[in-house]
Design a protein around this motif. Structure first.
Motif, PDB file in Angstrom:
ATOM      1  N   GLY A 136      42.134  39.812  26.614  1.00 20.08           N
ATOM      2  CA  GLY A 136      43.156  40.739  25.783  1.00 20.08           C
ATOM      3  C   GLY A 136      43.280  41.963  26.457  1.00 20.08           C
ATOM      4  N   HIS A 137      42.460  42.567  27.132  1.00 17.13           N
ATOM      5  CA  HIS A 137      42.382  43.862  27.878  1.00 17.13           C
ATOM      6  C   HIS A 137      41.707  43.695  29.257  1.00 17.13           C
ATOM      7  N   LEU A 138      42.228  42.570  30.092  1.00 15.57           N
ATOM      8  CA  LEU A 138      41.789  42.590  31.395  1.00 15.57           C
ATOM      9  C   LEU A 138      42.460  43.386  32.304  1.00 15.57           C
ATOM     10  N   GLU A 139      41.599  43.755  33.337  1.00 17.55           N
ATOM     11  CA  GLU A 139      42.263  44.433  34.357  1.00 17.55           C
ATOM     12  C   GLU A 139      41.765  43.881  35.491  1.00 17.55           C
ATOM     13  N   ALA A 140      42.592  44.323  36.868  1.00 18.13           N
ATOM     14  CA  ALA A 140      42.322  43.827  38.005  1.00 18.13           C
ATOM     15  C   ALA A 140      41.204  44.653  38.875  1.00 18.13           C
ATOM     16  N   ILE A 141      40.321  43.873  39.533  1.00 17.48           N
ATOM     17  CA  ILE A 141      39.243  44.697  40.253  1.00 17.48           C
ATOM     18  C   ILE A 141      39.679  45.399  41.504  1.00 17.48           C
ATOM     19  N   PRO A 142      39.471  46.529  41.578  1.00 19.06           N
ATOM     20  CA  PRO A 142      39.982  47.382  42.785  1.00 19.06           C
ATOM     21  C   PRO A 142      39.763  46.538  44.113  1.00 19.06           C
ATOM     22  N   ALA A 143      40.893  46.955  45.070  1.00 24.59           N
ATOM     23  CA  ALA A 143      40.670  46.347  46.471  1.00 24.59           C
ATOM     24  C   ALA A 143      39.408  46.723  47.131  1.00 24.59           C
ATOM     25  N   VAL A 144      38.845  48.135  46.901  1.00 26.63           N
ATOM     26  CA  VAL A 144      37.674  48.353  47.592  1.00 26.63           C
ATOM     27  C   VAL A 144      36.536  47.578  47.066  1.00 26.63           C
ATOM     28  N   GLU A 145      36.558  47.240  45.836  1.00 30.55           N
ATOM     29  CA  GLU A 145      35.424  46.190  45.374  1.00 30.55           C
ATOM     30  C   GLU A 145      35.487  44.770  45.619  1.00 30.55           C
ATOM     31  N   LEU A 146      36.805  44.482  46.011  1.00 29.36           N
ATOM     32  CA  LEU A 146      36.886  43.052  46.345  1.00 29.36           C
ATOM     33  C   LEU A 146      36.054  42.948  47.740  1.00 29.36           C
ATOM     34  N   LEU A 147      35.926  43.856  48.893  1.00 27.27           N
ATOM     35  CA  LEU A 147      35.344  43.691  49.956  1.00 27.27           C
ATOM     36  C   LEU A 147      33.915  43.088  50.042  1.00 27.27           C
ATOM     37  N   PRO A 148      32.947  43.746  49.084  1.00 25.70           N
ATOM     38  CA  PRO A 148      31.592  43.393  48.849  1.00 25.70           C
ATOM     39  C   PRO A 148      31.562  42.210  48.066  1.00 25.70           C
ATOM     40  N   ILE A 149      32.545  41.856  47.188  1.00 29.34           N
ATOM     41  CA  ILE A 149      32.631  40.632  46.457  1.00 29.34           C
ATOM     42  C   ILE A 149      32.831  39.457  47.618  1.00 29.34           C
ATOM     43  N   ASN A 150      33.868  39.698  48.324  1.00 26.43           N
ATOM     44  CA  ASN A 150      34.092  38.453  49.359  1.00 26.43           C
ATOM     45  C   ASN A 150      32.871  38.515  50.402  1.00 26.43           C
ATOM     46  N   ALA A 151      32.107  39.433  50.519  1.00 27.84           N
ATOM     47  CA  ALA A 151      30.875  39.351  51.474  1.00 27.84           C
ATOM     48  C   ALA A 151      29.814  38.620  50.618  1.00 27.84           C
ATOM     49  N   TYR A 152      29.869  38.850  49.438  1.00 28.16           N
ATOM     50  CA  TYR A 152      28.802  37.740  48.533  1.00 28.16           C
ATOM     51  C   TYR A 152      28.954  36.776  48.559  1.00 28.16           C
ATOM     52  N   ILE A 153      30.213  36.206  48.398  1.00 30.92           N
ATOM     53  CA  ILE A 153      30.678  34.843  48.223  1.00 30.92           C
ATOM     54  C   ILE A 153      30.545  34.192  49.532  1.00 30.92           C
ATOM     55  N   SER A 154      30.674  34.897  50.696  1.00 33.09           N
ATOM     56  CA  SER A 154      30.573  34.446  52.215  1.00 33.09           C
ATOM     57  C   SER A 154      29.275  33.944  52.114  1.00 33.09           C
ATOM     58  N   LYS A 155      28.040  34.791  51.778  1.00 29.67           N
ATOM     59  CA  LYS A 155      26.703  34.426  51.933  1.00 29.67           C
ATOM     60  C   LYS A 155      26.415  33.161  51.116  1.00 29.67           C
ATOM     61  N   LEU A 156      26.904  33.007  50.091  1.00 31.65           N
ATOM     62  CA  LEU A 156      26.648  31.834  49.261  1.00 31.65           C
ATOM     63  C   LEU A 156      27.309  30.672  49.440  1.00 31.65           C
ATOM     64  N   LYS A 157      28.416  30.592  50.138  1.00 35.31           N
ATOM     65  CA  LYS A 157      29.462  29.301  50.244  1.00 35.31           C
ATOM     66  C   LYS A 157      28.863  28.500  51.501  1.00 35.31           C
ATOM     67  N   PHE A 158      29.157  27.158  51.261  1.00 37.94           N
ATOM     68  CA  PHE A 158      28.676  26.143  52.012  1.00 37.94           C
ATOM     69  C   PHE A 158      29.362  26.389  53.285  1.00 37.94           C
ATOM     70  N   ALA A 159      28.931  25.856  54.536  1.00 37.36           N
ATOM     71  CA  ALA A 159      29.426  25.978  55.787  1.00 37.36           C
ATOM     72  C   ALA A 159      30.660  25.195  55.853  1.00 37.36           C
ATOM     73  N   GLY A 160      31.703  25.751  56.500  1.00 38.26           N
ATOM     74  CA  GLY A 160      32.948  25.237  56.612  1.00 38.26           C
ATOM     75  C   GLY A 160      34.133  25.241  55.636  1.00 38.26           C
ATOM     76  N   THR A 161      33.462  25.900  54.398  1.00 40.46           N
ATOM     77  CA  THR A 161      34.462  26.192  53.079  1.00 40.46           C
ATOM     78  C   THR A 161      35.179  27.321  53.254  1.00 40.46           C
ATOM     79  N   ARG A 162      36.568  27.062  53.060  1.00 39.51           N
ATOM     80  CA  ARG A 162      37.438  28.284  53.180  1.00 39.51           C
ATOM     81  C   ARG A 162      37.773  28.656  51.712  1.00 39.51           C
ATOM     82  N   ILE A 163      37.355  30.022  51.627  1.00 37.60           N
ATOM     83  CA  ILE A 163      37.539  30.533  50.217  1.00 37.60           C
ATOM     84  C   ILE A 163      38.276  31.965  50.263  1.00 37.60           C
TER      85      ILE A 163
END
Length: 297
Positions: A136-163
């Motif tokens: 009910g009071h959600l907000e977007a995560i700032p673009a600057v914080e999306l960079l480490p989040i994408n780096a985080y998911i890239s380390k954990l994703k399976f090879a060949g997965t497009r995310i």
């Protein structure tokens, strides 16, 4: 499924009787030494088969609960993201993890996903929508914080997965509706009640769930003293329920009227802030037209 002790025992007796070298031990007495040995062996076999059944169930549950590489897996992984912490390799060397779990750093509170395909790629892309804050009071995560989040998911994703992980500002809800009330309370109080009902409706929607015009109007109609909620086709500006989405760069898009239902681009709804690119979009109070019910018609 394990056999009963009786079934195992009878099968052992039949097998014994088939062998000529054991015919001299044949006996119908349950107190005979051979039948006693057979009964003990049958009991041991039954216990072993029962253990195998339990083991099979446990293994099946473990396999079914294993979600590695599925969309749910990545959604759960994002909910465990800790802002500012570095992933380390576990001692067994089989996976990444955090040295210490700190829930105060877990800024991602809502995650949804959709698989997107295009003609240029055979494999589909998994798009994960995320947001922070309370329901009910959600907000977007700032673009600057999306960079480490994408780096985080890239380390954990399976090879060949497009995310792709995205987080955009909430879709602005503009309920241009005519609301009739019985006149028992002041107009300002009615506007307050209508705003409260709209916010309760937003609070009740799950992240990335469908938005229905009828459910919004029902929510408003449930307020005390309201007699009707009406979309006036002759009104100017045109009435209806509208939403305005933000693109991934944070720019507001033109208002789109919801005919019956739609899905939000961001995953959640919000009220116009009346600031920056939302300056021209009305708030809930400004969008609603309040009319006194005329019972004489």
């Amino acid at each position: 499924m394990s056999r009963t002790i009786k079934e195992i025992y009878n099968e052992a007796v039949r097998e014994r009787n088939r062998r000529l070298e054991l015919t001299e031990f044949a006996s119908d007495s349950k107190l005979s030494v051979m039948n006693g040995v057979l009964w003990v062996v049958a009991t041991v076999i039954y216990s072993f088969e029962t253990l195998l059944d339990v083991f099979t169930v446990d293994i099946s549950e473990a396999i079914n609960n294993r979600i590695n590489g599925t969309p749910n897996y990545y959604a759960n992984v994002l909910l465990k993201y800790q802002q500012g912490d570095e992933l380390i390799v576990r001692e067994d060397g089989l996976a990444f993890g955090y040295a210490q779990v700190d829930e105060s750093k877990q800024i991602i509170t809502q995650v949804s996903y959709v698989e997107n395909t295009d003609d240029s790629n055979i494999d589909s892309k998994l798009i994960l929508k995320i947001a922070t804050g309370a329901k009910g009071h959600l907000e977007a995560i700032p673009a600057v914080e999306l960079l480490p989040i994408n780096a985080y998911i890239s380390k954990l994703k399976f090879a060949g997965t497009r995310i792709e992980v995205i987080s955009t500002k909430g879709d602005v809800l503009v309920p241009r509706l005519t609301v009739f009330y019985d006149g028992a309370v002041p107009e300002a109080e009615m506007y307050d009640a209508i705003e409260e009902r709209i916010r309760e409706y937003i609070m009740g929607i799950d992240f990335d769930a469908a938005v229905y015009v009828s459910r919004l109007t029902d929510a408003i109609r449930a307020a005390e003293h309201i007699t009707d909620v009406y979309i006036d086709d002759a009104a100017v500006p045109v009435q209806g329920v509208f939403i305005a989405c933000h693109d991934t760069d944070g720019h507001i898009q033109p208002l789109q009227r919801i005919e019956r239902m739609t899905y939000t681009a961001s995953g959640y709804l919000k009220e116009s802030s009346r600031k920056d690119e939302e300056a021209e979009l009305p708030t809930f109070r400004e969008a609603i037209t309040l009319r006194l019910e005329n019972y004489e018609i």
